[in-house]
Design a protein around this motif. Structure first.
Motif, mmCIF file in Angstrom:
data_model
loop_
_atom_site.group_PDB
_atom_site.id
_atom_site.type_symbol
_atom_site.label_atom_id
_atom_site.label_comp_id
_atom_site.label_asym_id
_atom_site.label_seq_id
_atom_site.Cartn_x
_atom_site.Cartn_y
_atom_site.Cartn_z
ATOM 1 N N GLY A 1 0.998 -1.504 -0.244
ATOM 2 C CA GLY A 1 0.207 -0.291 0.150
ATOM 3 C C GLY A 1 0.530 1.542 -0.071
ATOM 4 O O GLY A 1 0.298 2.263 0.292
ATOM 5 N N VAL A 2 2.543 1.113 -0.564
ATOM 6 C CA VAL A 2 2.706 2.673 -0.074
ATOM 7 C C VAL A 2 3.000 3.301 -1.057
ATOM 8 O O VAL A 2 2.459 4.143 -0.213
ATOM 9 C CB VAL A 2 4.775 2.509 -0.380
ATOM 10 N N VAL A 3 2.767 2.967 -2.886
ATOM 11 C CA VAL A 3 2.711 3.383 -3.245
ATOM 12 C C VAL A 3 0.725 3.823 -3.667
ATOM 13 O O VAL A 3 1.212 5.633 -3.801
ATOM 14 C CB VAL A 3 3.403 2.982 -4.820
ATOM 15 N N TRP B 1 6.929 1.108 4.077
ATOM 16 C CA TRP B 1 6.534 0.026 4.772
ATOM 17 C C TRP B 1 6.965 -0.005 6.169
ATOM 18 O O TRP B 1 5.483 0.502 6.382
ATOM 19 C CB TRP B 1 6.982 -0.906 3.559
ATOM 20 N N LEU B 2 8.203 -0.143 6.444
ATOM 21 C CA LEU B 2 8.033 0.179 7.416
ATOM 22 C C LEU B 2 7.531 1.215 8.513
ATOM 23 O O LEU B 2 7.283 1.364 9.384
ATOM 24 C CB LEU B 2 9.637 -0.511 7.703
ATOM 25 N N LEU B 3 8.151 2.549 8.005
ATOM 26 C CA LEU B 3 8.015 3.948 8.664
ATOM 27 C C LEU B 3 6.460 4.392 7.732
ATOM 28 O O LEU B 3 5.785 4.583 9.244
ATOM 29 C CB LEU B 3 8.654 4.482 7.759
ATOM 30 N N MET B 4 5.478 4.337 7.113
ATOM 31 C CA MET B 4 4.591 4.855 7.122
ATOM 32 C C MET B 4 3.466 3.572 7.572
ATOM 33 O O MET B 4 3.654 2.700 7.506
ATOM 34 C CB MET B 4 4.177 3.753 5.197
ATOM 35 N N PRO B 5 2.351 4.298 8.321
ATOM 36 C CA PRO B 5 1.241 3.674 9.770
ATOM 37 C C PRO B 5 0.485 3.513 8.227
ATOM 38 O O PRO B 5 -0.046 3.751 7.428
ATOM 39 C CB PRO B 5 1.142 4.790 10.275
ATOM 40 N N SER B 6 -0.689 2.274 8.819
ATOM 41 C CA SER B 6 -1.319 1.828 7.980
ATOM 42 C C SER B 6 -2.678 2.520 8.119
ATOM 43 O O SER B 6 -2.876 3.235 9.336
ATOM 44 C CB SER B 6 -1.651 0.287 8.649
ATOM 45 N N GLU B 7 -3.715 3.399 7.393
ATOM 46 C CA GLU B 7 -4.777 3.736 7.925
ATOM 47 C C GLU B 7 -5.370 2.965 8.450
ATOM 48 O O GLU B 7 -5.325 1.914 8.382
ATOM 49 C CB GLU B 7 -5.461 4.067 6.084
ATOM 50 N N GLU B 8 -5.971 3.727 9.458
ATOM 51 C CA GLU B 8 -6.835 3.585 10.639
ATOM 52 C C GLU B 8 -8.034 3.749 10.145
ATOM 53 O O GLU B 8 -8.913 3.919 9.102
ATOM 54 C CB GLU B 8 -7.261 4.240 11.983
ATOM 55 N N GLN C 1 14.712 2.408 -5.683
ATOM 56 C CA GLN C 1 12.936 1.912 -5.092
ATOM 57 C C GLN C 1 13.400 1.039 -4.496
ATOM 58 O O GLN C 1 12.365 0.868 -3.980
ATOM 59 C CB GLN C 1 12.593 2.216 -6.104
ATOM 60 N N ILE C 2 14.191 0.169 -4.543
ATOM 61 C CA ILE C 2 13.578 -0.698 -4.647
ATOM 62 C C ILE C 2 14.364 -0.702 -2.749
ATOM 63 O O ILE C 2 14.094 -2.046 -1.990
ATOM 64 C CB ILE C 2 14.927 -2.294 -5.259
ATOM 65 N N LEU C 3 14.899 -0.159 -2.747
ATOM 66 C CA LEU C 3 15.381 0.387 -0.966
ATOM 67 C C LEU C 3 14.389 1.261 -0.624
ATOM 68 O O LEU C 3 14.119 0.832 0.750
ATOM 69 C CB LEU C 3 16.893 0.911 -1.230
ATOM 70 N N ILE C 4 13.441 2.237 -1.085
ATOM 71 C CA ILE C 4 13.611 2.683 -0.529
ATOM 72 C C ILE C 4 12.062 2.552 -0.593
ATOM 73 O O ILE C 4 11.041 2.323 0.778
ATOM 74 C CB ILE C 4 12.924 3.958 -1.849
ATOM 75 N N TYR C 5 11.261 1.567 -0.735
ATOM 76 C CA TYR C 5 9.746 0.384 -0.954
ATOM 77 C C TYR C 5 9.820 -0.081 0.459
ATOM 78 O O TYR C 5 9.464 0.071 1.195
ATOM 79 C CB TYR C 5 9.158 0.082 -2.158
ATOM 80 N N PRO C 6 10.580 -0.536 0.796
ATOM 81 C CA PRO C 6 10.532 -1.458 1.947
ATOM 82 C C PRO C 6 10.415 -0.363 3.367
ATOM 83 O O PRO C 6 10.150 -0.679 3.940
ATOM 84 C CB PRO C 6 11.596 -2.340 2.294
ATOM 85 N N ILE C 7 11.029 0.256 3.488
ATOM 86 C CA ILE C 7 11.378 1.681 4.420
ATOM 87 C C ILE C 7 10.466 2.147 4.631
ATOM 88 O O ILE C 7 10.070 2.013 5.375
ATOM 89 C CB ILE C 7 12.785 1.947 3.671
#
Length: 81
Positions: free
Chosen positions: A24-26, A63-70, A55-61
């Motif tokens: 759900g990052v993009v 993914w870890l840093l962006m919170p999931s929408e409540e 982008q291969i490095l940015i996407y997982p980072i």
């Protein structure tokens, strides 16, 4: 870590619960910048082809840093057994 989540949530960078493909990052980035998810994904792929690797490095980072929408539905209280 909570301050990172709070800061991203405050700026509107959250991973939506609906319309995810992988993490759900993009879709979250597209939502933040007012782009539909599919054009945002295509743009991400085009950037990946133009500048491979980052982008291969940015996407997982992200993914870890962006919170999931409540979710907007209230949680149901657990019933005692």
């Amino acid at each position: 870590m909570e301050t990172v989540y709070g800061s991203m949530r405050q700026h509107g960078l959250v991973r939506p619960t609906q319309g995810r493909l992988l993490g759900g990052v993009v879709a979250g980035l597209g939502q933040r910048f007012g782009i539909d998810p599919w054009p945002a994904r295509l743009l991400f792929i085009l950037i990946l082809l133009a500048i491979p690797g980052s982008q291969i490095l940015i996407y997982p980072i992200l993914w870890l840093l962006m919170p999931s929408e409540e979710s907007t539905t209230p949680a149901t209280p657990a019933t005692p057994v």
